[in-house]
Design a protein around this motif. Structure first.
Motif, mmCIF file in Angstrom:
data_model
loop_
_atom_site.group_PDB
_atom_site.id
_atom_site.type_symbol
_atom_site.label_atom_id
_atom_site.label_comp_id
_atom_site.label_asym_id
_atom_site.label_seq_id
_atom_site.Cartn_x
_atom_site.Cartn_y
_atom_site.Cartn_z
ATOM 1 N N LEU A 202 -0.672 25.543 95.642
ATOM 2 C CA LEU A 202 -1.004 26.312 96.854
ATOM 3 C C LEU A 202 -1.511 25.416 97.982
ATOM 4 O O LEU A 202 -1.448 25.787 99.151
ATOM 5 C CB LEU A 202 -2.092 27.351 96.541
ATOM 6 C CG LEU A 202 -1.688 28.513 95.645
ATOM 7 C CD1 LEU A 202 -2.894 29.359 95.292
ATOM 8 C CD2 LEU A 202 -0.637 29.371 96.339
ATOM 9 N N ASN A 203 -2.039 24.242 97.620
ATOM 10 C CA ASN A 203 -2.631 23.371 98.637
ATOM 11 C C ASN A 203 -1.902 22.040 98.763
ATOM 12 O O ASN A 203 -2.416 21.109 99.366
ATOM 13 C CB ASN A 203 -4.110 23.126 98.320
ATOM 14 C CG ASN A 203 -4.918 24.395 98.527
ATOM 15 O OD1 ASN A 203 -5.123 24.828 99.652
ATOM 16 N ND2 ASN A 203 -5.329 25.010 97.425
ATOM 17 N N ASP A 208 2.341 25.245 107.468
ATOM 18 C CA ASP A 208 2.071 26.667 107.368
ATOM 19 C C ASP A 208 3.311 27.496 107.049
ATOM 20 O O ASP A 208 3.208 28.642 106.653
ATOM 21 C CB ASP A 208 1.421 27.177 108.654
ATOM 22 C CG ASP A 208 -0.093 27.076 108.538
ATOM 23 O OD1 ASP A 208 -0.572 26.925 107.400
ATOM 24 O OD2 ASP A 208 -0.765 27.124 109.571
ATOM 25 N N VAL A 262 -2.213 35.589 98.117
ATOM 26 C CA VAL A 262 -2.924 34.336 98.410
ATOM 27 C C VAL A 262 -3.894 34.580 99.555
ATOM 28 O O VAL A 262 -3.551 35.249 100.532
ATOM 29 C CB VAL A 262 -1.928 33.221 98.806
ATOM 30 C CG1 VAL A 262 -2.662 31.942 99.205
ATOM 31 C CG2 VAL A 262 -0.971 32.926 97.667
ATOM 32 N N PHE A 263 -5.105 34.038 99.432
ATOM 33 C CA PHE A 263 -6.045 34.111 100.555
ATOM 34 C C PHE A 263 -6.152 32.735 101.204
ATOM 35 O O PHE A 263 -5.707 31.725 100.638
ATOM 36 C CB PHE A 263 -7.432 34.587 100.100
ATOM 37 C CG PHE A 263 -8.073 33.715 99.053
ATOM 38 C CD1 PHE A 263 -8.567 32.450 99.368
ATOM 39 C CD2 PHE A 263 -8.188 34.157 97.743
ATOM 40 C CE1 PHE A 263 -9.156 31.645 98.404
ATOM 41 C CE2 PHE A 263 -8.779 33.344 96.764
ATOM 42 C CZ PHE A 263 -9.261 32.101 97.113
ATOM 43 N N ARG A 264 -6.716 32.734 102.376
ATOM 44 C CA ARG A 264 -7.041 31.452 103.009
ATOM 45 C C ARG A 264 -8.524 31.440 103.341
ATOM 46 O O ARG A 264 -9.035 32.387 103.958
ATOM 47 C CB ARG A 264 -6.210 31.231 104.270
ATOM 48 C CG ARG A 264 -6.664 29.987 105.027
ATOM 49 C CD ARG A 264 -5.641 29.495 105.995
ATOM 50 N NE ARG A 264 -4.487 28.932 105.301
ATOM 51 C CZ ARG A 264 -3.474 28.332 105.917
ATOM 52 N NH1 ARG A 264 -3.446 28.257 107.235
ATOM 53 N NH2 ARG A 264 -2.473 27.840 105.243
ATOM 54 N N SER A 266 -11.184 29.468 105.589
ATOM 55 C CA SER A 266 -11.221 28.526 106.726
ATOM 56 C C SER A 266 -12.660 28.089 106.956
ATOM 57 O O SER A 266 -13.584 28.903 106.821
ATOM 58 C CB SER A 266 -10.705 29.195 107.994
ATOM 59 O OG SER A 266 -9.491 29.839 107.729
ATOM 60 N N HIS A 301 -9.207 24.146 105.942
ATOM 61 C CA HIS A 301 -8.934 25.384 105.200
ATOM 62 C C HIS A 301 -8.393 25.053 103.814
ATOM 63 O O HIS A 301 -7.891 23.952 103.588
ATOM 64 C CB HIS A 301 -7.919 26.265 105.959
ATOM 65 C CG HIS A 301 -6.568 25.628 106.065
ATOM 66 N ND1 HIS A 301 -6.155 24.944 107.190
ATOM 67 C CD2 HIS A 301 -5.538 25.564 105.192
ATOM 68 C CE1 HIS A 301 -4.930 24.498 106.986
ATOM 69 N NE2 HIS A 301 -4.535 24.848 105.783
ATOM 70 N N ASN A 303 -6.123 27.196 100.585
ATOM 71 C CA ASN A 303 -5.494 28.434 100.106
ATOM 72 C C ASN A 303 -5.908 28.664 98.659
ATOM 73 O O ASN A 303 -6.139 27.714 97.918
ATOM 74 C CB ASN A 303 -3.970 28.313 100.160
ATOM 75 C CG ASN A 303 -3.476 27.970 101.546
ATOM 76 O OD1 ASN A 303 -4.021 28.480 102.533
ATOM 77 N ND2 ASN A 303 -2.487 27.106 101.636
ATOM 78 N N LEU A 476 -3.649 35.569 103.241
ATOM 79 C CA LEU A 476 -2.646 34.790 103.965
ATOM 80 C C LEU A 476 -1.368 35.625 103.968
ATOM 81 O O LEU A 476 -0.757 35.850 102.917
ATOM 82 C CB LEU A 476 -2.421 33.454 103.244
ATOM 83 C CG LEU A 476 -1.504 32.467 103.942
ATOM 84 C CD1 LEU A 476 -2.138 31.965 105.246
ATOM 85 C CD2 LEU A 476 -1.206 31.283 103.035
ATOM 86 N N LEU A 480 2.849 32.353 99.694
ATOM 87 C CA LEU A 480 3.451 31.019 99.596
ATOM 88 C C LEU A 480 4.376 30.898 98.388
ATOM 89 O O LEU A 480 5.305 30.091 98.391
ATOM 90 C CB LEU A 480 2.343 29.959 99.461
ATOM 91 C CG LEU A 480 1.402 29.815 100.652
ATOM 92 C CD1 LEU A 480 0.195 28.965 100.270
ATOM 93 C CD2 LEU A 480 2.136 29.193 101.836
#
Ligand SMILES: Nc1ncnc2c1ncn2[C@@H]1O[C@H](COP(=O)(O)OP(=O)(O)OP(=O)(O)O)[C@@H](O)[C@H]1O
Length: 491
Positions: A202-203, A208, A262-264, A266, A301, A303, A476, A480
């Motif tokens: 995820l990261n 984006d 998925v969340f983000r 920040s 940030h 994810n 998000l 992704l």
């Protein structure tokens, strides 16, 4: 149909007769004696594709786990029968290699084996279970070598990556986002790891915009907590029931792709990821003890798919991973929890939430907090239910929170989470309670001077927020990745 025995690395495919389902067991006769396996050990039953049936043949694939036997913990067996009680066993029958496992002109299949996940059993599961099964099913059902077979595929039906460092999965993920050619093809990533492997995917990229076709993750639970796997399979769990690995293998061969929420998270400028690395591999910034160095990396940030926390949970994850405590192995979690609960530090912060559909933030009315945890999943471990209302792969964030209620009551909350998540209903006579809400966004402004109390945890990664700095967490949009989920849950 050709003999399965010659098509597989499995040492033995055992012919059996008189297959029946009796009292939760699968029974048969072999050379005149009767035998049985627990039905929970059935992975799947291979049957000929309907159009190719010339003679009936069923291959019953079973897995028995014997963790106490370090030489042979995963015992895969395959039984061949010409007749089975098809109605009773319908749910296990597989007639084709599912499209997501076919490596070909329009789909890439990658297998990633994470060698450092959990107790390090991913390589063994790959070599002793998944690879032979895959070979068996592909051969038995008439799948041939991929036309694109090359050295990397070893002539089989996937490309294999065995991790060599903490960067292996991240580099792989980066490659997904950088190649235009790859972006238009569909891709399946069979991931033998815990949550960390998913977090790495995820990261892995700062970009984006994900590929046009979201890659599909098929996860086998080989980490320590396996929060994502347990949460996505929770409704299937019975006591005793099939093991998580059996569930995972069933999902790989019979599951359906579904969106992975998925969340983000920040962070304000000045926020840094904090890790402790072996000095030999580190670009040292400050020394801690002899063996480890503390590394800090700027971050805007991250994810995630599991949990974001501030307070007791984040401190527990951070402090148990410091060099001082690592030497204590698994015991370190209990030791650190005890220390933290003794202090029962009140974490100075302003926490605000946006409720579903609202554009306005609403403050949680307290200046100090003990626990602020935003989650997409129900369980952080198989038996640790942090958010009982969260359903598998639901796109809903939930916040669990409470104030500085003292060590004993914090412990009471944690123990109730082990009791099917009953902690979310706790109220005490002095008016304190555990808050539990569905949210669209959570904002935490951290007002602590001491850096010890400014750590947040995002799916296991620790970020230090500057004093007065903040973190926001929200979904998000678009996601992704997809993830393979049990078809029975999506019906
Ligand atoms: N050979 C290796 N050297 C260093 N790091 C590795 C290596 N192989 C894998 N890793 C990393 O180790 C981490 C393993 O985390 P993972 O979550 O899979 O296991 P875990 O922490 O035991 O389980 P969980 O997170 O489910 O509790 C991953 O981030 C992965 O990238």
């Amino acid at each position: 149909m050709s003999s399965a025995q010659s098509l597989t690395h499995l040492s033995e495919v055992v012919p059996v007769d008189d297959v029946a389902v009796i009292d939760g067991n699968l029974t048969w006769t072999r050379a005149g004696s009767s035998e049985k396996v627990d039905r929970d050990e059935i992975l799947f039953i291979l049957a000929a594709p309907i159009i190719e049936v010339t003679d009936d043949e069923f291959l019953i694939c079973c897995l028995k786990e014997a963790s106490e036997d370090e030489h042979n913990p995963y015992r895969l067996s395959v039984f061949r029968a010409t007749k089975i009680p098809a109605d009773a066993l319908q749910q296990h029958i597989v007639r084709e290699l599912p499209p997501h496992l076919r490596h070909g002109p329009s789909n890439d299949v990658d297998v990633i084996v994470s060698t450092k996940s959990g107790v390090g059993s991913a390589v063994r599961v790959w070599e002793d279970v998944l690879r032979p099964l895959w070979q068996l099913i592909a051969s038995h059902l008439g799948e041939h070598r991929s036309p694109q077979a090359d050295n990397q595929t070893n002539g089989l039906y996937y490309r294999l990556t065995v991790t060599e460092s903490a960067e292996t999965i991240r580099s792989f993920a980066k490659s997904l986002w950088t190649s235009d050619v790859q972006a238009s093809r569909s891709r399946t990533i069979v991931l033998l790891s815990g949550d960390g492997g998913v977090v790495d995917l995820l990261n892995g990229s700062d970009k984006d915009s994900p590929p046009a076709t979201l890659p599909l993750i098929a996860l086998l639970p080989l980490g320590t907590g396996n929060a994502l796997f347990h949460s996505t399979h929770k409704p299937l769990y019975l006591n005793p029931g099939p093991t998580p690995l059996v569930h995972g293998l069933r999902t790989i061969f019979q599951g359906t792709p579904s969106g992975l929420p998925v969340f983000r998270a920040s962070f304000s400028p000045g926020s840094r990821i904090v890790t402790f690395a072996d000095k030999a591999n580190a670009s040292t910034q400050s020394n801690v003890g002899d063996q480890f160095s503390r590394e800090e990396t700027s971050v805007s940030h991250l994810n995630g798919a599991i949990v974001v926390s501030y307070g007791f949970h984040a401190s527990l994850v951070y402090e148990s991973d410091t060099p001082e405590y690592r030497v204590h192995g698994q015991k370190r979690f209990g030791m650190v929890a005890q220390e933290l609960l003794k202090d029962a530090h009140p974490y100075n912060a302003q926490v605000a939430i946006r409720r579903p559909g609202s554009s306005k933030f609403e403050s949680i009315p307290r200046d100090a907090h003990a626990y602020v945890l935003t989650t997409l999943v129900s369980n952080l471990e198989r038996a640790f239910t942090i958010s009982p209302a969260s359903k598998p792969l639901q796109e809903k964030l939930r916040l669990v929170h409470f104030g500085p209620i003292g060590g004993d009551r914090t412990m009471e909350v944690m123990m109730k989470a082990y009791d099917e998540g009953k902690h979310v209903d706790i109220k005490w006579e002095d008016g304190e309670r555990v808050g539990y809400e569905e949210v669209d966004e959570v904002q935490v402004v951290i007002l602590e001077d001491d850096e010890r109390w400014r750590k947040v945890c995002i799916d296991g990664t620790i970020v230090e927020i500057p004093s007065g700095g903040q973190m926001n967490v929200k979904m998000l949009e678009g996601g992704l990745f997809k993830v393979l989920a049990s078809s029975t849950l999506l019906e």
